[in-house]
Design an enzyme around this catalytic site. Sequence first.
Site, short mmCIF file in Angstrom:
data_model
loop_
_atom_site.label_atom_id
_atom_site.label_comp_id
_atom_site.label_asym_id
_atom_site.label_seq_id
_atom_site.Cartn_x
_atom_site.Cartn_y
_atom_site.Cartn_z
N CYS A 58 -1.89 4.04 10.55
CA CYS A 58 -0.70 3.37 11.06
C CYS A 58 -1.08 2.03 11.68
O CYS A 58 -2.01 1.95 12.47
CB CYS A 58 -0.05 4.21 12.15
N GLY B 202 6.30 -2.41 6.47
CA GLY B 202 7.73 -2.68 6.57
C GLY B 202 8.47 -1.79 7.54
O GLY B 202 7.98 -0.76 7.97
N GLU B 203 9.67 -2.24 7.88
CA GLU B 203 10.59 -1.48 8.73
C GLU B 203 11.65 -0.88 7.79
O GLU B 203 12.49 -1.60 7.24
CB GLU B 203 11.22 -2.44 9.76
N GLU C 231 0.81 -1.20 0.00
CA GLU C 231 0.00 0.00 0.00
C GLU C 231 0.85 1.27 0.00
O GLU C 231 2.02 1.25 0.38
CB GLU C 231 -0.90 0.05 1.25
N CYS D 232 5.47 -6.32 15.60
CA CYS D 232 4.75 -5.51 16.58
C CYS D 232 3.36 -6.14 16.77
O CYS D 232 2.63 -6.36 15.80
CB CYS D 232 4.64 -4.06 16.13
#
Length: 339
Positions: free
Chosen positions: A331, A158-159, A89, A115
């Site tokens: 988020c 993603g990180e 996205e 998370c």
Amino acid sequence: MIPLFAHTPDTLHAELPGVPLAACRRAFHDLVGKGLPAMETRDGLSKASIRAIEAACHWALPEVETRVQDDFDKSVRYLFRLADGARVEAVCIPLHKPGRYSVCLSSQVGCAMGCAFCATGRLGLARNLATEEIIGCFLRVRSECPGRVSGAVFMGQGEPFHNYDAVLRAAEILCHPNGGAIAAENVTISTVGVVPAIHRYAAERRSFRLIISLHSAIQSRRDALVAVSRKWPLPALAEAIRAYAQVAPGRVTVAYTLVSGVNTGADEAEALAALLGDLPLRINLIDVNDTTGEFAQAPDAERRRFMDLLQPLRVPIVRRYSVGAAQNSACGMLASVTP
Ligand code: SF4
């Protein structure tokens, strides 16, 4: 074939040394800066240069599978299908200033950080995005944006620091005056605490905005909220934040997702003060957006009480609002789900 969206004019010229730098600049300006489907500026360039770029490079925007507007805040969530079928996205977010927008970008397909409150984390990591895929998503969103895109945030799937090189190259392209033309301080990279990458970022003295997500200053609680915290425990994270604070252009922004009854107590405020209280921080408080119902948002009174508990730190405490919650694009809600 060279992915043109992965390059600045200089790196494209390095890949194609036989093509003059000026031609690489024109290609970059036309295809990235203006978002044109093909090179437009042909005057002053030899046909051979244009042919060489067109023959050696490929560029294509990702296919939009769905786009959904949130009627409340007018953000638009895009679900892209990439060349290999992977889906990610991006979200076009209206800013307070009329006619200005920011694009929230993904850095990976899924995420490995685990998370507990995040829909992306529950997907696990499928793969990294290449720079050209990140830029392709950005250009597609920008091409449909009704105003000017003056910001970009790496807060999608993603990180970002788990895909450091591709993300930092993308950030450079977003800020290049002939590319995305976004001011570096308006490009935000958010990390949940990939400690070696924070040290690297500090050593490289990058000027993009960095936000470090803490979520809890108590190890056992952070372990439960952020699985990767077991790999890089709080003392190591605090050391990395300290290293970054030495070179940061201003206050160090720490993001803190509030989960009702979990991380909003006096013990958390005290632990945060003990861990980072000597640093020039800015604390962004974000309401959790959990799609499972397991983690509840803190009611106003609970949030206000936690803000009061943080007052002894004497740092700016800002409540950040997530856009797009009604369309699962806020988020922590991005999970490649077709609305
Ligand atoms: S919050 Fe960010 S780092 Fe954590 S699992 Fe979700 S996408 Fe990954």
